[in-house]
Design a protein around this motif. Structure first.
Motif, PDB file in Angstrom:
ATOM      1  N   VAL A  78     112.773 -22.244  27.062  1.00  0.00           N
ATOM      2  CA  VAL A  78     111.477 -22.899  27.005  1.00  0.00           C
ATOM      3  C   VAL A  78     111.340 -23.713  25.714  1.00  0.00           C
ATOM      4  CG1 VAL A  78     108.989 -22.532  26.947  1.00  0.00           C
ATOM      5  CG2 VAL A  78     110.404 -21.175  28.478  1.00  0.00           C
ATOM      6  N   GLU A  79     111.650 -23.100  24.593  1.00  0.00           N
ATOM      7  CA  GLU A  79     111.549 -23.790  23.306  1.00  0.00           C
ATOM      8  C   GLU A  79     112.793 -24.610  23.004  1.00  0.00           C
ATOM      9  OE1 GLU A  79     108.869 -23.919  21.355  1.00  0.00           O
ATOM     10  OE2 GLU A  79     107.817 -22.734  22.860  1.00  0.00           O
TER      11      GLU A  79
ATOM     12  N   LEU B 278     121.719 -26.452  41.209  1.00  0.00           N
ATOM     13  CA  LEU B 278     121.866 -25.292  42.096  1.00  0.00           C
ATOM     14  C   LEU B 278     120.725 -24.285  41.981  1.00  0.00           C
ATOM     15  CD1 LEU B 278     125.691 -24.577  41.792  1.00  0.00           C
ATOM     16  CD2 LEU B 278     124.473 -25.675  43.671  1.00  0.00           C
ATOM     17  N   ASN B 279     120.156 -24.148  40.807  1.00  0.00           N
ATOM     18  CA  ASN B 279     119.150 -23.105  40.598  1.00  0.00           C
ATOM     19  C   ASN B 279     117.709 -23.590  40.649  1.00  0.00           C
ATOM     20  OD1 ASN B 279     120.884 -20.811  40.189  1.00  0.00           O
ATOM     21  ND2 ASN B 279     121.515 -21.828  38.315  1.00  0.00           N
TER      22      ASN B 279
ATOM     23  N   VAL C 167     110.045 -21.557  37.763  1.00  0.00           N
ATOM     24  CA  VAL C 167     110.355 -22.890  37.230  1.00  0.00           C
ATOM     25  C   VAL C 167     109.491 -23.211  36.025  1.00  0.00           C
ATOM     26  CG1 VAL C 167     110.245 -25.356  37.754  1.00  0.00           C
ATOM     27  CG2 VAL C 167     111.286 -23.803  39.376  1.00  0.00           C
ATOM     28  N   SER C 168     108.220 -22.852  36.049  1.00  0.00           N
ATOM     29  CA  SER C 168     107.347 -23.151  34.911  1.00  0.00           C
ATOM     30  C   SER C 168     107.776 -22.379  33.670  1.00  0.00           C
ATOM     31  CB  SER C 168     105.896 -22.863  35.247  1.00  0.00           C
ATOM     32  OG  SER C 168     105.698 -21.482  35.436  1.00  0.00           O
ATOM     33  N   GLY C 169     108.395 -21.220  33.849  1.00  0.00           N
ATOM     34  CA  GLY C 169     108.920 -20.471  32.715  1.00  0.00           C
ATOM     35  C   GLY C 169     110.149 -21.119  32.109  1.00  0.00           C
ATOM     36  N   MET C 170     110.840 -21.972  32.873  1.00  0.00           N
ATOM     37  CA  MET C 170     112.035 -22.653  32.384  1.00  0.00           C
ATOM     38  C   MET C 170     111.712 -23.974  31.685  1.00  0.00           C
ATOM     39  SD  MET C 170     114.444 -22.042  35.705  1.00  0.00           S
ATOM     40  CE  MET C 170     115.831 -22.952  35.088  1.00  0.00           C
TER      41      MET C 170
ATOM     42  N   THR D 263     102.983 -33.741  32.517  1.00  0.00           N
ATOM     43  CA  THR D 263     103.354 -32.754  33.522  1.00  0.00           C
ATOM     44  C   THR D 263     104.643 -33.197  34.215  1.00  0.00           C
ATOM     45  OG1 THR D 263     101.011 -32.320  33.878  1.00  0.00           O
ATOM     46  CG2 THR D 263     102.536 -31.506  35.553  1.00  0.00           C
ATOM     47  N   PRO D 264     105.649 -32.322  34.269  1.00  0.00           N
ATOM     48  CA  PRO D 264     106.901 -32.699  34.927  1.00  0.00           C
ATOM     49  C   PRO D 264     106.693 -32.967  36.418  1.00  0.00           C
ATOM     50  CG  PRO D 264     107.200 -30.743  33.578  1.00  0.00           C
ATOM     51  CD  PRO D 264     105.737 -31.019  33.625  1.00  0.00           C
ATOM     52  N   TYR D 265     107.478 -33.904  36.950  1.00  0.00           N
ATOM     53  CA  TYR D 265     107.378 -34.258  38.372  1.00  0.00           C
ATOM     54  C   TYR D 265     107.673 -33.064  39.270  1.00  0.00           C
ATOM     55  CZ  TYR D 265     107.224 -39.117  36.879  1.00  0.00           C
ATOM     56  OH  TYR D 265     106.869 -40.292  36.290  1.00  0.00           O
ATOM     57  N   ILE D 266     108.544 -32.190  38.843  1.00  0.00           N
ATOM     58  CA  ILE D 266     108.899 -31.033  39.671  1.00  0.00           C
ATOM     59  C   ILE D 266     107.694 -30.099  39.820  1.00  0.00           C
ATOM     60  CG2 ILE D 266     109.808 -29.553  37.849  1.00  0.00           C
ATOM     61  CD1 ILE D 266     112.128 -29.026  39.881  1.00  0.00           C
TER      62      ILE D 266
END
Length: 147
Positions: free
Chosen positions: A18-19, A66-67, A110-113, A121-124
């Motif tokens: 995250v950081e 992949l993840n 995903v938000s934790g990554m 805000t990321p597109y994903i």
């Protein structure tokens, strides 16, 4: 003059996705012997020797593909496949709820990554939010048709 430079990475203590930081234990050792050239910090205002280390890190795009992206694509198809399940089968509502819960759990993962210091805000995240809204509408529509 012969200069000996040794760098050894003793271990990786912590990786924070995250950081985007890595904490390591390492030893950087520089040795040389020159009787004519001796550094005296007192002659230079107490300034010691400055060492610059360049470290190049590369991303692993296969890991993200992949993840993160592959499961999102699969969940997108599963979300759209709800319309192929017959209403009379009795499994449509449980299927829609399972897909909705899967999307919610995956969005949490995903938000934790993602970095928390992002300026936009990321597109994903936007795409996953849209999928959750569509899946929620599917649950509501399936439940209303069942009544």
């Amino acid at each position: 003059m012969t200069v000996s430079v040794k760098f050894s990475l003793d271990g990786v203590l912590k990786v924070d996705d995250v950081e985007q930081t890595i904490t390591t234990n390492a030893v950087f050792k520089v040795q040389w012997m020159d009787e004519l050239l001796k550094w005296n910090p007192d002659n230079f205002g107490g300034i010691g020797i400055k060492v610059t280390v360049r470290l190049t890190l590369t991303r692993r795009p296969t890991f993200i593909l992949l993840n993160v992206y592959l499961p999102i694509i699969i969940l997108s198809f599963l979300n759209a496949a709800v319309f192929a399940v017959p209403v009379d089968s009795g499994e449509k509502l449980s299927y829609v709820l399972t897909v909705l819960l899967s999307l919610a759990v995956f969005m949490s993962t995903v938000s934790g990554m993602l970095p928390t210091t992002s300026n936009h805000t990321p597109y994903i995240t936007i795409y996953l939010s849209c999928l959750i809204v569509i899946s929620t509408l599917s649950v509501l529509m399936t439940h209303s048709f069942k009544m």
